[in-house]
Design a protein around this motif. Structure first.
Motif, short mmCIF file in Angstrom:
data_model
loop_
_atom_site.label_atom_id
_atom_site.label_comp_id
_atom_site.label_asym_id
_atom_site.label_seq_id
_atom_site.Cartn_x
_atom_site.Cartn_y
_atom_site.Cartn_z
N LEU A 20 -11.37 -40.65 -11.92
CA LEU A 20 -12.60 -39.28 -12.27
C LEU A 20 -13.03 -38.04 -10.80
N GLN B 64 -11.82 -50.42 -14.42
CA GLN B 64 -12.37 -49.45 -13.42
C GLN B 64 -11.76 -49.36 -11.95
N ASN C 130 -10.25 -46.38 -12.92
CA ASN C 130 -11.66 -45.13 -13.33
C ASN C 130 -11.31 -44.65 -12.23
#
Length: 69
Positions: free
Chosen positions: A17, A10, A13
């Protein structure tokens, strides 16, 4: 161990992003590329506001994960 792997995924990520969102926002504002589907001022403002908020939250997540807070 599994929780650590999921949390690390995460964090990675959230680092990737913002780059994708900035690219999408720039594409959606391009009149030559989008033609009649180009985003208006209101949608661009909302999109950039959301992108900025996500960048701040992503940096916060990275800082807290590195600092161990």
């Amino acid at each position: 161990m599994l929780i650590t792997v999921m949390f690390t995924a995460q964090v990675v990520n959230c680092l990737l992003l913002p780059f994708v969102l900035v690219f999408v926002m720039r594409l959606s504002a391009d009149k030559e590329l989008m033609g009649p589907l180009v985003s208006g001022r209101f949608l661009l403002a909302v999109g950039w506001l959301g992108t900025g908020l996500l960048v701040v939250l992503s940096l916060t997540l990275v800082f807290t994960s590195v600092a161990g807070i």
